[in-house]
Design a protein around this motif. Structure first.
Motif, short mmCIF file in Angstrom:
data_model
loop_
_atom_site.label_atom_id
_atom_site.label_comp_id
_atom_site.label_asym_id
_atom_site.label_seq_id
_atom_site.Cartn_x
_atom_site.Cartn_y
_atom_site.Cartn_z
N ASN A 1 33.00 28.53 52.57
CA ASN A 1 32.49 27.19 53.23
C ASN A 1 31.15 27.01 53.29
N SER A 2 30.44 28.35 53.72
CA SER A 2 29.07 28.57 53.97
C SER A 2 28.27 28.34 52.77
N VAL A 3 28.99 28.92 51.62
CA VAL A 3 28.24 28.86 50.25
C VAL A 3 28.26 27.43 49.79
N VAL A 4 29.56 26.58 49.91
CA VAL A 4 29.69 25.45 49.41
C VAL A 4 28.52 24.54 50.27
N LYS A 5 28.40 24.61 51.64
CA LYS A 5 27.35 23.70 52.62
C LYS A 5 25.95 24.19 52.21
N GLY A 6 25.74 25.52 52.16
CA GLY A 6 24.32 26.00 52.09
C GLY A 6 23.78 26.20 50.79
N VAL A 7 24.62 26.34 49.60
CA VAL A 7 24.15 26.40 48.11
C VAL A 7 24.57 25.29 47.10
N ILE A 8 25.81 24.94 47.20
CA ILE A 8 26.31 23.89 46.22
C ILE A 8 26.02 22.66 46.41
N ASN A 9 26.18 22.34 47.92
CA ASN A 9 25.73 20.73 48.42
C ASN A 9 24.23 20.65 47.97
N PRO A 10 23.43 21.48 48.49
CA PRO A 10 22.04 21.29 48.09
C PRO A 10 21.72 21.19 46.43
N LEU A 11 22.41 21.95 45.66
CA LEU A 11 22.23 21.57 44.45
C LEU A 11 22.54 20.33 43.85
N THR B 1 37.48 20.59 46.48
CA THR B 1 37.78 21.19 45.32
C THR B 1 36.90 22.30 44.81
N LEU B 2 35.79 22.01 44.95
CA LEU B 2 34.35 23.04 44.70
C LEU B 2 34.83 24.31 45.61
N SER B 3 35.19 24.13 46.83
CA SER B 3 35.57 25.21 47.88
C SER B 3 36.84 25.97 47.18
N PHE B 4 37.55 25.33 46.84
CA PHE B 4 38.83 25.92 46.20
C PHE B 4 38.66 26.69 44.90
N LEU B 5 37.69 26.17 44.24
CA LEU B 5 37.25 26.72 42.71
C LEU B 5 36.70 28.00 42.88
N ILE B 6 35.56 28.07 43.86
CA ILE B 6 34.92 28.89 44.09
C ILE B 6 35.84 30.21 44.98
N THR B 7 36.45 29.81 45.80
CA THR B 7 37.58 30.68 46.35
C THR B 7 38.25 31.51 45.31
N ALA B 8 38.97 30.62 44.58
CA ALA B 8 39.64 31.15 43.34
C ALA B 8 38.91 32.30 42.37
N ALA B 9 37.86 31.60 42.23
CA ALA B 9 36.86 32.44 41.10
C ALA B 9 36.68 34.00 41.96
N VAL B 10 36.28 33.81 43.07
CA VAL B 10 35.84 35.13 43.71
C VAL B 10 37.29 36.19 44.03
N VAL B 11 38.25 35.22 44.31
CA VAL B 11 39.39 36.16 44.45
C VAL B 11 39.85 36.79 43.18
N TYR B 12 39.66 35.96 42.09
CA TYR B 12 40.09 36.45 40.68
C TYR B 12 39.12 37.72 40.24
#
Length: 159
Positions: free
Chosen positions: A37-47, A91-102
């Motif tokens: 959630n921090s990555v999404v709010k701090g990196v993805i959302n600003p992008l 959805t972005l949070s889920f995809l990032i989580t899934a990618a990192v876990v994988y």
């Protein structure tokens, strides 16, 4: 069933490896969710904000016009808003989580397990080779003993 039996069964349930592993996974998962959630709010959302707004929750459409929101409370006063930005953020949070876990957990573990299976197969292959070699050696010994017996005309092997 007596109380002692119930407590013993409960204790056995709690001390099973699966229950402890599951509890650890839930705790780690909760901590990992905060990181994502921090990555999404701090990196993805600003992008995404470079294109539009920095908060994806602000993206919405109005199903029944006009959509008016009270600026002080953020409550919808008129209309029916469709908050698709919130869905996009989740959805972005889920995809990032899934990618990192994988990529950081599942893929390395699969490679490790494949390597261990290859090593096990290699060890089994060595054992089979040794067994075949031992069998060949025993056949050679038998043939040599038979040859000695025939040369000694049935008196048995000569040492």
């Amino acid at each position: 069933m007596s109380n002692k039996g119930v407590w013993a069964g409960f204790k056995e349930f709690l001390t099973r490896g699966n229950v402890v592993d599951l509890a650890v996974a839930v705790v780690i998962g909760a901590a990992f969710t905060n990181i994502v959630n921090s990555v999404v709010k701090g990196v993805i959302n600003p992008l995404v904000g470079a294109i539009g707004t920095q908060d994806l929750d602000q993206y919405s459409s109005c199903l029944k016009s006009p959509c008016e929101v009270d600026p002080a409370t953020g409550e919808v006063m008129t209309g029916i808003p469709i908050m698709w930005g919130t869905v996009l953020s989740a959805t972005l949070s889920f995809l990032i989580t899934a990618a990192v876990v994988y990529f950081l957990m599942v893929l390395p573990m699969a490679k490790y397990l494949a390597r261990m299976a290859d090593r096990r197969k290699a060890k089994e292959g060595v054992k089979e080779t040794l067994e075949v070699t031992e069998l060949e050696v025993l056949k050679e010994i038998r043939d040599e003993l038979m040859a000695q017996r025939n040369n000694g005309q049935g008196r048995g092997p000569q040492y």
